[in-house]
Scaffold this motif. Structure first.
Motif, PDB file in Angstrom:
ATOM      1  N   VAL A   1      -0.339  -2.248  -9.216  1.00 36.66           N
ATOM      2  CA  VAL A   1       0.068  -2.754  -7.902  1.00 36.66           C
ATOM      3  C   VAL A   1      -1.147  -3.295  -7.154  1.00 36.66           C
ATOM      4  O   VAL A   1      -1.099  -4.378  -6.549  1.00 36.66           O
ATOM      5  N   ALA A   2      -2.257  -2.559  -7.194  1.00 37.93           N
ATOM      6  CA  ALA A   2      -3.473  -3.011  -6.512  1.00 37.93           C
ATOM      7  C   ALA A   2      -3.968  -4.330  -7.078  1.00 37.93           C
ATOM      8  O   ALA A   2      -4.385  -5.231  -6.331  1.00 37.93           O
ATOM      9  N   PHE A   3      -3.920  -4.467  -8.381  1.00 38.52           N
ATOM     10  CA  PHE A   3      -4.461  -5.668  -9.036  1.00 38.52           C
ATOM     11  C   PHE A   3      -3.588  -6.897  -8.815  1.00 38.52           C
ATOM     12  O   PHE A   3      -4.096  -8.011  -8.676  1.00 38.52           O
TER      13      PHE A   3
ATOM     14  N   MET B   1       0.830  -1.203   0.000  1.00 38.94           N
ATOM     15  CA  MET B   1       0.000   0.000   0.000  1.00 38.94           C
ATOM     16  C   MET B   1       0.868   1.258   0.000  1.00 38.94           C
ATOM     17  O   MET B   1       0.505   2.277  -0.606  1.00 38.94           O
ATOM     18  N   CYS B   2       2.015   1.195   0.653  1.00 36.83           N
ATOM     19  CA  CYS B   2       2.944   2.332   0.610  1.00 36.83           C
ATOM     20  C   CYS B   2       3.472   2.533  -0.803  1.00 36.83           C
ATOM     21  O   CYS B   2       3.596   3.680  -1.277  1.00 36.83           O
ATOM     22  N   VAL B   3       3.797   1.439  -1.489  1.00 36.76           N
ATOM     23  CA  VAL B   3       4.250   1.538  -2.886  1.00 36.76           C
ATOM     24  C   VAL B   3       3.142   2.132  -3.751  1.00 36.76           C
ATOM     25  O   VAL B   3       3.375   3.024  -4.584  1.00 36.76           O
TER      26      VAL B   3
ATOM     27  N   ILE C   1       3.509   5.347   8.766  1.00 37.76           N
ATOM     28  CA  ILE C   1       4.349   4.870   7.669  1.00 37.76           C
ATOM     29  C   ILE C   1       3.644   5.097   6.332  1.00 37.76           C
ATOM     30  O   ILE C   1       4.229   5.588   5.355  1.00 37.76           O
ATOM     31  N   TYR C   2       2.363   4.755   6.291  1.00 31.60           N
ATOM     32  CA  TYR C   2       1.578   4.940   5.069  1.00 31.60           C
ATOM     33  C   TYR C   2       1.451   6.421   4.718  1.00 31.60           C
ATOM     34  O   TYR C   2       1.684   6.832   3.574  1.00 31.60           O
ATOM     35  N   GLN C   3       1.090   7.243   5.707  1.00 33.94           N
ATOM     36  CA  GLN C   3       0.938   8.666   5.454  1.00 33.94           C
ATOM     37  C   GLN C   3       2.278   9.310   5.109  1.00 33.94           C
ATOM     38  O   GLN C   3       2.329  10.274   4.339  1.00 33.94           O
ATOM     39  N   GLY C   4       3.359   8.772   5.684  1.00 39.17           N
ATOM     40  CA  GLY C   4       4.671   9.291   5.324  1.00 39.17           C
ATOM     41  C   GLY C   4       4.963   9.079   3.854  1.00 39.17           C
ATOM     42  O   GLY C   4       5.489   9.974   3.169  1.00 39.17           O
ATOM     43  N   SER C   5       4.619   7.897   3.344  1.00 38.57           N
ATOM     44  CA  SER C   5       4.784   7.635   1.914  1.00 38.57           C
ATOM     45  C   SER C   5       3.911   8.575   1.093  1.00 38.57           C
ATOM     46  O   SER C   5       4.333   9.111   0.062  1.00 38.57           O
ATOM     47  N   PHE C   6       2.685   8.780   1.568  1.00 40.53           N
ATOM     48  CA  PHE C   6       1.721   9.671   0.905  1.00 40.53           C
ATOM     49  C   PHE C   6       2.265  11.097   0.839  1.00 40.53           C
ATOM     50  O   PHE C   6       2.363  11.706  -0.232  1.00 40.53           O
ATOM     51  N   ILE C   7       2.623  11.636   1.997  1.00 37.71           N
ATOM     52  CA  ILE C   7       3.034  13.036   2.071  1.00 37.71           C
ATOM     53  C   ILE C   7       4.384  13.251   1.396  1.00 37.71           C
ATOM     54  O   ILE C   7       4.605  14.264   0.717  1.00 37.71           O
TER      55      ILE C   7
END
Length: 399
Positions: free
Chosen positions: A176-178, A11-13, A134-140
């Motif tokens: 990536v999602a698929f 999800m981070c990717v 961690i996820y939001q860090g990748s986002f931001i």
């Protein structure tokens, strides 16, 4: 590696690819809209319609995620975003351009909302702060660093190049999602203990009656309003027209804070889990307001970069906390409804911010728009500090 951590990694990717493309358009989108010969208010509308689509698709995305699965919501979001960005470069007039931004925003909204639902599924209150951080860090970080390639692309290949880049990044996110993101819907239904969920209308009423949930949604709303109306609309114009920076310099300035914010994101997640959500949310909101004051007085590249640094650190630290608070507030089995409603309410700011602050720029100048942004952040931060209950205080065991 556990299944939940594997989902978090992918999800981070996914969100990095998705938001890198979005961030790449930040330096050039207001200027691209201005090429149609419209006012600052109309430029704001080009950004606001993107948020309108996110607002409109938030709750339907939650229903898709509950009925068909989180992965399919993510895939559909990536495909819609790619289609909207490809269409944007062929728009022949401003009205058509607005329609293309709506399609792109619909896809982006589905991706962001479904991602929030997945994170709520795989996290528990004891580790939620760190996982979402961690996820939001990748986002931001992606949004913050995206203006760097976006500015370079616009400088050397024209203002339409970032749209092609964003379309390609959206397709990567869909792929990536698929292919590698595992379905997580069963985790939410399993934790509900087999309880039958009430109808959607009743779920929404439960959430509306939760004071903390509504106040944290207000934090998300004002953050979105000031980010899209101030940072994405007013700040590039200040950099280009008042300070006289080139596109690539604007991109570099906007990217500075993301690097510094990345360093702070995991310690902020640890603080969320160790000391609670409010101790992070309130100061981060106030510091974000201070960054807009600095943007308002910036008169050189150095001050412009310093303001971006302050904004990047504050938004990175505070970015995960509201989402963690909202996930804490979700009744059993209602992750999809709670997170989609949280995103929907936050996206009101995405709609209102660019138009409202663009109008203020037209009437009173860019400085007034940025000072209003700072004031709104201060007010909502104080309201949250006063009336929102803490949702998590426990000190978790060591990982």
């Amino acid at each position: 590696m556990t299944a939940e951590r594997r989902v978090l990694l992918w999800m981070c990717v996914l969100i990095f690819a998705n938001q890198l493309g979005f961030g790449a358009m930040v330096p050039s989108l207001p200027l691209y809209a201005a090429s149609f010969g419209v006012s600052a208010t109309a430029i704001g509308m080009a950004i606001a319609v993107y948020g309108l689509a996110r607002f409109a698709l938030a709750m339907p995305c939650g229903q898709i995620a509950d009925r068909f699965g989180r992965r399919w919501a993510l895939v559909l979001g990536g495909l819609l975003s790619a289609a909207g960005n490809v269409w944007s470069v062929s728009a022949t007039g401003y009205p058509e351009f607005l329609l293309t931004r709506f399609v792109a925003g619909a896809g982006a909204g589905m991706t962001v909302t479904a991602g929030s639902i997945v994170l709520a599924d795989i996290s528990t209150p004891e580790r939620r702060g760190r996982m979402i951080a961690i996820y939001q860090g990748s986002f931001i970080f992606a949004v913050g660093i995206g203006p760097l390639p976006g500015g370079i692309l616009a400088e050397h290949w024209g203002l339409d190049a970032p749209f092609w880049f964003c379309a390609a990044a959206s397709l990567v996110a869909a792929a990536v999602a698929f292919t590698v993101v595992a379905e997580t819907r069963h985790l939410a239904t399993g934790r509900s203990g087999g309880v039958r969920l009430p109808p959607l209308g009743q779920q929404m009423r439960l959430l509306w009656s939760n004071t903390g949930f509504m106040l944290v949604s207000g934090i998300a709303l004002i953050n979105a309003l000031t980010r899209t109306g101030g940072l994405f609309n007013v700040v590039p114009i200040i950099g280009s027209m008042r300070i006289g920076l080139d596109y690539d310099e604007i991109g570099i300035g906007l990217a500075v804070g993301s690097v510094l914010g990345l360093v702070a994101v995991y310690p902020a997640g640890m603080a969320l889990d160790r000391w609670g959500r409010k101790v992070v949310i309130v100061p981060a909101t106030a510091i974000t307001g201070a960054s807009f004051v600095m943007f308002g007085v910036a008169d050189s590249f150095l001050w412009f970069a310093a303001a971006n640094a302050l904004w990047g650190i504050a938004s990175s630290i505070g970015g995960s906390a509201p989402a963690a608070y909202a996930a804490d507030s979700a009744p059993r089995g209602m992750n999809a409804s709670a997170m989609s409603m949280f995103r929907m309410l936050g996206d009101i700011g995405y709609v209102v911010g660019p138009i409202m602050l663009g109008l203020i720029v037209d009437l009173h100048g860019s400085g007034a728009a940025l000072m209003l942004s700072a004031l709104l952040l201060l007010v909502i931060g104080l309201a949250f500090a006063r009336w929102a209950p803490e949702t998590h205080r426990a000190v978790p065991p060591r990982l």
